[in-house]
Design a protein around this motif. Structure first.
Motif, PDB file in Angstrom:
ATOM      1  N   ILE A 104       0.841  -1.206   0.000  1.00 53.36           N
ATOM      2  CA  ILE A 104       0.000   0.000   0.000  1.00 53.36           C
ATOM      3  C   ILE A 104       0.872   1.250   0.000  1.00 53.36           C
ATOM      4  CG2 ILE A 104      -1.626   1.363   1.391  1.00 53.36           C
ATOM      5  CD1 ILE A 104      -2.930  -1.331   2.191  1.00 53.36           C
ATOM      6  N   ASP A 105       1.904   1.261   0.845  1.00 50.45           N
ATOM      7  CA  ASP A 105       2.812   2.415   0.892  1.00 50.45           C
ATOM      8  C   ASP A 105       3.476   2.642  -0.460  1.00 50.45           C
ATOM      9  OD1 ASP A 105       2.185   2.841   3.553  1.00 50.45           O
ATOM     10  OD2 ASP A 105       3.954   1.787   4.325  1.00 50.45           O
ATOM     11  N   ASP A 106       3.930   1.563  -1.094  1.00 55.16           N
ATOM     12  CA  ASP A 106       4.560   1.673  -2.413  1.00 55.16           C
ATOM     13  C   ASP A 106       3.581   2.223  -3.450  1.00 55.16           C
ATOM     14  OD1 ASP A 106       6.888   0.641  -1.370  1.00 55.16           O
ATOM     15  OD2 ASP A 106       6.595  -1.376  -2.197  1.00 55.16           O
ATOM     16  N   GLY A 115      -5.090  12.098  -1.554  1.00 51.45           N
ATOM     17  CA  GLY A 115      -6.392  12.117  -0.910  1.00 51.45           C
ATOM     18  C   GLY A 115      -7.299  11.045  -1.484  1.00 51.45           C
ATOM     19  N   MET A 116      -8.550  11.075  -1.042  1.00 48.48           N
ATOM     20  CA  MET A 116      -9.514  10.054  -1.458  1.00 48.48           C
ATOM     21  C   MET A 116      -9.785  10.073  -2.964  1.00 48.48           C
ATOM     22  SD  MET A 116     -10.283   8.030   0.882  1.00 48.48           S
ATOM     23  CE  MET A 116     -11.619   7.204   0.051  1.00 48.48           C
ATOM     24  N   GLN A 117      -9.561  11.204  -3.621  1.00 43.44           N
ATOM     25  CA  GLN A 117      -9.799  11.261  -5.068  1.00 43.44           C
ATOM     26  C   GLN A 117      -8.836  10.364  -5.830  1.00 43.44           C
ATOM     27  OE1 GLN A 117      -8.639  13.779  -3.229  1.00 43.44           O
ATOM     28  NE2 GLN A 117      -6.881  14.723  -4.221  1.00 43.44           N
ATOM     29  N   ASP A 118      -7.742   9.949  -5.197  1.00 41.94           N
ATOM     30  CA  ASP A 118      -6.742   9.083  -5.836  1.00 41.94           C
ATOM     31  C   ASP A 118      -6.911   7.610  -5.468  1.00 41.94           C
ATOM     32  OD1 ASP A 118      -5.468  11.295  -7.043  1.00 41.94           O
ATOM     33  OD2 ASP A 118      -4.396  11.716  -5.188  1.00 41.94           O
ATOM     34  N   MET A 119      -7.988   7.282  -4.774  1.00 43.23           N
ATOM     35  CA  MET A 119      -8.226   5.904  -4.314  1.00 43.23           C
ATOM     36  C   MET A 119      -8.230   4.918  -5.485  1.00 43.23           C
ATOM     37  SD  MET A 119      -9.465   4.189  -1.458  1.00 43.23           S
ATOM     38  CE  MET A 119     -10.223   2.623  -1.156  1.00 43.23           C
ATOM     39  N   GLY A 120      -8.868   5.276  -6.585  1.00 41.65           N
ATOM     40  CA  GLY A 120      -8.951   4.387  -7.751  1.00 41.65           C
ATOM     41  C   GLY A 120      -7.589   4.078  -8.337  1.00 41.65           C
ATOM     42  N   LYS A 121      -6.721   5.076  -8.395  1.00 37.97           N
ATOM     43  CA  LYS A 121      -5.368   4.871  -8.931  1.00 37.97           C
ATOM     44  C   LYS A 121      -4.603   3.874  -8.065  1.00 37.97           C
ATOM     45  CE  LYS A 121      -4.771   9.643 -10.350  1.00 37.97           C
ATOM     46  NZ  LYS A 121      -3.951  10.816 -10.144  1.00 37.97           N
ATOM     47  N   VAL A 122      -4.681   4.077  -6.752  1.00 35.60           N
ATOM     48  CA  VAL A 122      -3.949   3.212  -5.823  1.00 35.60           C
ATOM     49  C   VAL A 122      -4.484   1.784  -5.891  1.00 35.60           C
ATOM     50  CG1 VAL A 122      -3.406   2.812  -3.385  1.00 35.60           C
ATOM     51  CG2 VAL A 122      -3.395   5.146  -4.287  1.00 35.60           C
ATOM     52  N   MET A 123      -5.810   1.627  -5.887  1.00 30.78           N
ATOM     53  CA  MET A 123      -6.399   0.287  -5.934  1.00 30.78           C
ATOM     54  C   MET A 123      -6.114  -0.387  -7.274  1.00 30.78           C
ATOM     55  SD  MET A 123      -7.539  -0.414  -3.001  1.00 30.78           S
ATOM     56  CE  MET A 123      -8.385  -1.940  -3.347  1.00 30.78           C
ATOM     57  N   GLY A 124      -6.015   0.404  -8.342  1.00 25.76           N
ATOM     58  CA  GLY A 124      -5.682  -0.148  -9.655  1.00 25.76           C
ATOM     59  C   GLY A 124      -4.316  -0.800  -9.668  1.00 25.76           C
ATOM     60  N   ILE A 125      -3.379  -0.209  -8.929  1.00 27.78           N
ATOM     61  CA  ILE A 125      -2.030  -0.775  -8.832  1.00 27.78           C
ATOM     62  C   ILE A 125      -2.020  -1.980  -7.889  1.00 27.78           C
ATOM     63  CG2 ILE A 125       0.283  -0.321  -7.918  1.00 27.78           C
ATOM     64  CD1 ILE A 125       0.058   2.482  -9.074  1.00 27.78           C
ATOM     65  N   LEU A 126      -2.778  -1.879  -6.801  1.00 28.96           N
ATOM     66  CA  LEU A 126      -2.765  -2.935  -5.781  1.00 28.96           C
ATOM     67  C   LEU A 126      -3.498  -4.209  -6.199  1.00 28.96           C
ATOM     68  CD1 LEU A 126      -3.367  -0.994  -2.463  1.00 28.96           C
ATOM     69  CD2 LEU A 126      -1.298  -2.181  -3.164  1.00 28.96           C
ATOM     70  N   LYS A 127      -4.589  -4.071  -6.934  1.00 24.42           N
ATOM     71  CA  LYS A 127      -5.438  -5.231  -7.211  1.00 24.42           C
ATOM     72  C   LYS A 127      -4.675  -6.405  -7.816  1.00 24.42           C
ATOM     73  CE  LYS A 127      -9.809  -6.784  -8.791  1.00 24.42           C
ATOM     74  NZ  LYS A 127     -11.144  -6.496  -9.132  1.00 24.42           N
ATOM     75  N   PRO A 128      -3.855  -6.205  -8.859  1.00 25.20           N
ATOM     76  CA  PRO A 128      -3.142  -7.377  -9.404  1.00 25.20           C
ATOM     77  C   PRO A 128      -2.146  -7.991  -8.415  1.00 25.20           C
ATOM     78  CG  PRO A 128      -2.859  -5.437 -10.829  1.00 25.20           C
ATOM     79  CD  PRO A 128      -3.633  -5.016  -9.645  1.00 25.20           C
ATOM     80  N   GLN A 129      -1.601  -7.161  -7.529  1.00 19.91           N
ATOM     81  CA  GLN A 129      -0.619  -7.661  -6.570  1.00 19.91           C
ATOM     82  C   GLN A 129      -1.268  -8.422  -5.424  1.00 19.91           C
ATOM     83  OE1 GLN A 129       1.112  -3.900  -5.497  1.00 19.91           O
ATOM     84  NE2 GLN A 129       2.707  -4.034  -7.059  1.00 19.91           N
ATOM     85  N   LEU A 130      -2.506  -8.056  -5.079  1.00 20.20           N
ATOM     86  CA  LEU A 130      -3.177  -8.655  -3.925  1.00 20.20           C
ATOM     87  C   LEU A 130      -4.167  -9.754  -4.295  1.00 20.20           C
ATOM     88  CD1 LEU A 130      -3.999  -5.446  -1.835  1.00 20.20           C
ATOM     89  CD2 LEU A 130      -2.064  -6.993  -1.569  1.00 20.20           C
ATOM     90  N   GLN A 131      -4.540  -9.851  -5.574  1.00 17.81           N
ATOM     91  CA  GLN A 131      -5.573 -10.792  -6.001  1.00 17.81           C
ATOM     92  C   GLN A 131      -5.269 -12.218  -5.546  1.00 17.81           C
ATOM     93  OE1 GLN A 131      -8.343  -9.630  -8.047  1.00 17.81           O
ATOM     94  NE2 GLN A 131      -9.118 -11.470  -7.097  1.00 17.81           N
ATOM     95  N   GLY A 132      -6.191 -12.775  -4.772  1.00 14.89           N
ATOM     96  CA  GLY A 132      -6.039 -14.144  -4.309  1.00 14.89           C
ATOM     97  C   GLY A 132      -5.103 -14.309  -3.128  1.00 14.89           C
ATOM     98  N   ARG A 133      -4.439 -13.224  -2.736  1.00 13.78           N
ATOM     99  CA  ARG A 133      -3.466 -13.312  -1.650  1.00 13.78           C
ATOM    100  C   ARG A 133      -3.879 -12.499  -0.434  1.00 13.78           C
ATOM    101  NH1 ARG A 133       2.350 -12.236  -3.556  1.00 13.78           N
ATOM    102  NH2 ARG A 133       2.783 -13.570  -1.783  1.00 13.78           N
ATOM    103  N   ALA A 134      -4.932 -11.679  -0.587  1.00 13.77           N
ATOM    104  CA  ALA A 134      -5.397 -10.850   0.517  1.00 13.77           C
ATOM    105  C   ALA A 134      -6.862 -10.492   0.282  1.00 13.77           C
ATOM    106  CB  ALA A 134      -4.557  -9.583   0.618  1.00 13.77           C
ATOM    107  N   ASP A 135      -7.556 -10.156   1.347  1.00 16.48           N
ATOM    108  CA  ASP A 135      -8.943  -9.725   1.258  1.00 16.48           C
ATOM    109  C   ASP A 135      -8.966  -8.305   0.697  1.00 16.48           C
ATOM    110  OD1 ASP A 135     -11.647  -9.276   1.565  1.00 16.48           O
ATOM    111  OD2 ASP A 135     -11.524  -8.948   3.730  1.00 16.48           O
TER     112      ASP A 135
END
Length: 149
Positions: A104-106, A115-135
């Motif tokens: 998440i920090d990375d 801020g919250m307006q950037d939530m989609g950008k951050v989740m877009g990067i995280l989703k492939p890294q976390l898929q199947g490995r975290a809730d």
């Protein structure tokens, strides 16, 4: 064919040979869901897509098990939990909280999220890294807390 789909097919054949009806049913259900994607979208799903599908199937079973427990149907909840255990055999090793926080920090620093307006950008990067490995719901909550602070 994706490697994960091949593993599921091989496991299904092993379950047939062993006459393990419970495991066989789980594998058939998972392969039917993969086949549904192939037919509906006319694509051959890659490992990432199959992983997302397995994640979805596990989440559905967790929800069902919770509802069964709330209705005092422990017998049905145990069936759902057994299916979860079989499906989890095909997921990668789960991430620890510290590893999730580091990812998440990375993601926040690489997107320059402020801020919250950037939530989609951050989740877009995280989703492939976390898929199947975290809730993903818990990870989303952590990102929201990070961006609000």
């Amino acid at each position: 064919m994706s490697a994960l789909k091949e593993q599921l097919t091989a496991a299904m054949k092993d379950a047939m040979r062993a006459k393990d009806k419970a495991r066989l049913g789980v594998f058939r259900m998972a392969l039917a869901a993969i086949k549904q994607i192939e037919v509906d979208e006319r694509i051959e799903p890659d490992d990432e897509r199959v992983l997302a599908l397995l994640d979805k199937l596990i989440k559905q079973r967790k929800d069902s098990a919770t509802q069964y427990r709330d209705a005092d149907r422990a017998d049905l909840a145990e069936v759902e939990e057994a299916e979860i255990a079989v499906l989890q055999e095909f997921l990668p090793e789960p991430l620890t909280d510290a590893e999730i926080d580091a990812l998440i920090d990375d993601a926040v620093s690489s997107t320059g999220a402020s801020g919250m307006q950037d939530m989609g950008k951050v989740m877009g990067i995280l989703k492939p890294q976390l898929q199947g490995r975290a809730d993903m719901g818990a990870a989303s909550g952590k990102v929201r807390a990070k961006l609000n602070s």
